[in-house]
Design a protein around this motif. Structure first.
Motif, PDB file in Angstrom:
ATOM      1  N   GLY A  30     -27.682 111.457  47.148  1.00 43.31           N
ATOM      2  CA  GLY A  30     -28.841 110.867  47.778  1.00 43.31           C
ATOM      3  C   GLY A  30     -30.046 110.656  46.889  1.00 43.31           C
ATOM      4  O   GLY A  30     -31.084 110.170  47.352  1.00 43.31           O
ATOM      5  N   TRP A  31     -29.940 111.025  45.606  1.00 45.97           N
ATOM      6  CA  TRP A  31     -31.017 110.754  44.670  1.00 45.97           C
ATOM      7  C   TRP A  31     -31.099 109.251  44.406  1.00 45.97           C
ATOM      8  O   TRP A  31     -30.086 108.546  44.451  1.00 45.97           O
ATOM      9  N   ARG A  32     -32.285 108.778  44.095  1.00 50.38           N
ATOM     10  CA  ARG A  32     -32.454 107.451  43.504  1.00 50.38           C
ATOM     11  C   ARG A  32     -32.430 107.637  41.996  1.00 50.38           C
ATOM     12  O   ARG A  32     -33.221 108.407  41.457  1.00 50.38           O
ATOM     13  N   VAL A  33     -31.525 106.958  41.326  1.00 53.08           N
ATOM     14  CA  VAL A  33     -31.234 107.223  39.923  1.00 53.08           C
ATOM     15  C   VAL A  33     -31.475 105.983  39.076  1.00 53.08           C
ATOM     16  O   VAL A  33     -30.991 104.892  39.407  1.00 53.08           O
ATOM     17  N   ILE A  34     -32.191 106.173  37.991  1.00 53.50           N
ATOM     18  CA  ILE A  34     -32.318 105.176  36.932  1.00 53.50           C
ATOM     19  C   ILE A  34     -31.457 105.683  35.779  1.00 53.50           C
ATOM     20  O   ILE A  34     -31.673 106.797  35.289  1.00 53.50           O
ATOM     21  N   ALA A  35     -30.494 104.906  35.365  1.00 49.98           N
ATOM     22  CA  ALA A  35     -29.557 105.320  34.323  1.00 49.98           C
ATOM     23  C   ALA A  35     -29.676 104.369  33.139  1.00 49.98           C
ATOM     24  O   ALA A  35     -29.684 103.148  33.320  1.00 49.98           O
ATOM     25  N   THR A  36     -29.786 104.920  31.935  1.00 51.13           N
ATOM     26  CA  THR A  36     -29.932 104.065  30.764  1.00 51.13           C
ATOM     27  C   THR A  36     -28.631 103.973  29.981  1.00 51.13           C
ATOM     28  O   THR A  36     -27.816 104.892  29.954  1.00 51.13           O
ATOM     29  N   THR A  37     -28.487 102.827  29.301  1.00 51.25           N
ATOM     30  CA  THR A  37     -27.318 102.575  28.467  1.00 51.25           C
ATOM     31  C   THR A  37     -27.733 101.734  27.271  1.00 51.25           C
ATOM     32  O   THR A  37     -28.639 100.903  27.371  1.00 51.25           O
TER      33      THR A  37
END
Length: 231
Positions: A30-37
Motif C-alpha cells: 500500500g505504499w506509494r513508491v518512486i523507483a529509480t533505474t
C-alpha cells in the motif's frame, strides 16, 4: 508521519534484484513508491503498469551528482516516509594487491560514496519521523571477516557503514530513523545462482524490519530478521 495508505517511499536502484523486489513489496503493502533505474527495465515497467498507480519510475544514474540534483528538483513537492538506497557492484574475487586502480575506484564510488551522496541530496524530502536506509551487507562487518575472498567488495561495504556512521553523527538531530540493512545472501545477479536466499522471501522480511523500526532513534545495522549485525 503519513497515514498507512499515504506512505511514500523512494527506492534508489530498483531496476533488478533486491531493489526491484523491494519496490514491488512496498507497493503491494500500500505504499506509494518512486523507483529509480539507470536504464529502462522491463520488469520494473511491468510492475509499475500492474500497480494501479502506486509505483512510478524515475531515471537516475546515482553516481552523477548532476542527476541526483535534477531528481531532487523533480521531486521537490514530495514528502517521503522512506528513502532507501540500494546500489552495489562486485568486480570479482581478486586479492586487494591485484585490484587495478580503476576497478577500486569504480567499486568504492558505486558502493560507498554514491549512496551517501544520494542521502545528502535527497534527505530534505524525508518527513520528520521518516526513515533513511541503505542496503549494506554482513560482508561489511569487520568482526565477521574471518574467511578469505572478495576483499574489495568487503572493503566497500565497510566503508559504506563507516560513512553512514559519519552521516548519522552530522545529522543526529534531524529526527530520522537511520538503518543499514543486511538482506542476507540472495540469488541475484550479484549474489549468484547458488545463494541460499530467495529475494521473494527475504525482502518481505526486510520490509517488516523497516516498518517495525519506524521512529527508532540513532543508527542501527540490522539483518533481515531485525537482529543487530556486529560492526
Amino acid at each position: 508521519m503519513s497515514t498507512t495508505s499515504d506512505r511514500q517511499a523512494l527506492v534508489i536502484g530498483a531496476s533488478r534484484g533486491l531493489g526491484l523486489v523491494l519496490a514491488g513489496e512496498l507497493a503491494r503493502r500500500g505504499w506509494r513508491v518512486i523507483a529509480t533505474t539507470r536504464q529502462d527495465s522491463g520488469e520494473l515497467r511491468a510492475d509499475a503498469d500492474a500497480s494501479k498507480g502506486r509505483l512510478e519510475i524515475e531515471s537516475l544514474e546515482m553516481t552523477s551528482p548532476e542527476e541526483l540534483s535534477a531528481l531532487r528538483e523533480r521531486l521537490g513537492g514530495r514528502r517521503l516516509d522512506l528513502l532507501f538506497v540500494n546500489a552495489a557492484v562486485d568486480r570479482g574475487d581478486l586479492p586487494i594487491h591485484e585490484v587495478p586502480t580503476d576497478m577500486f575506484t569504480e567499486v568504492m564510488v558505486t558502493n560507498a560514496l554514491s549512496p551517501l551522496r544520494a542521502l545528502e541530496a535527497l534527505r530534505g524530502l524525508v518527513a520528520p519521523g521518516g526513515t533513511v536506509a541503505v542496503m549494506s551487507s554482513e560482508q561489511g562487518s569487520i568482526s565477521r571477516n574471518t574467511e578469505d575472498g572478495y576483499e574489495l567488495y568487503k572493503a566497500s561495504k565497510a566503508a559504506l557503514n563507516q560513512l553512514m556512521r559519519s552521516y548519522t553523527t552530522r545529522h543526529a538531530d534531524d529526527g530520522h530513523t537511520k538503518l543499514l540493512i543486511d538482506p542476507g545472501h540472495n540469488r541475484t545477479r550479484l549474489g549468484g545462482p547458488d545463494a541460499p536466499l530467495d529475494p521473494q522471501e527475504s525482502i518481505p522480511a526486510v520490509v517488516d524490519v523497516l516498518e517495525a523500526q519506524t521512529g527508532a532513534p540513532g543508527l542501527q545495522f540490522l539483518d533481515l530478521n531485525g537482529e543487530t549485525v556486529p560492526w
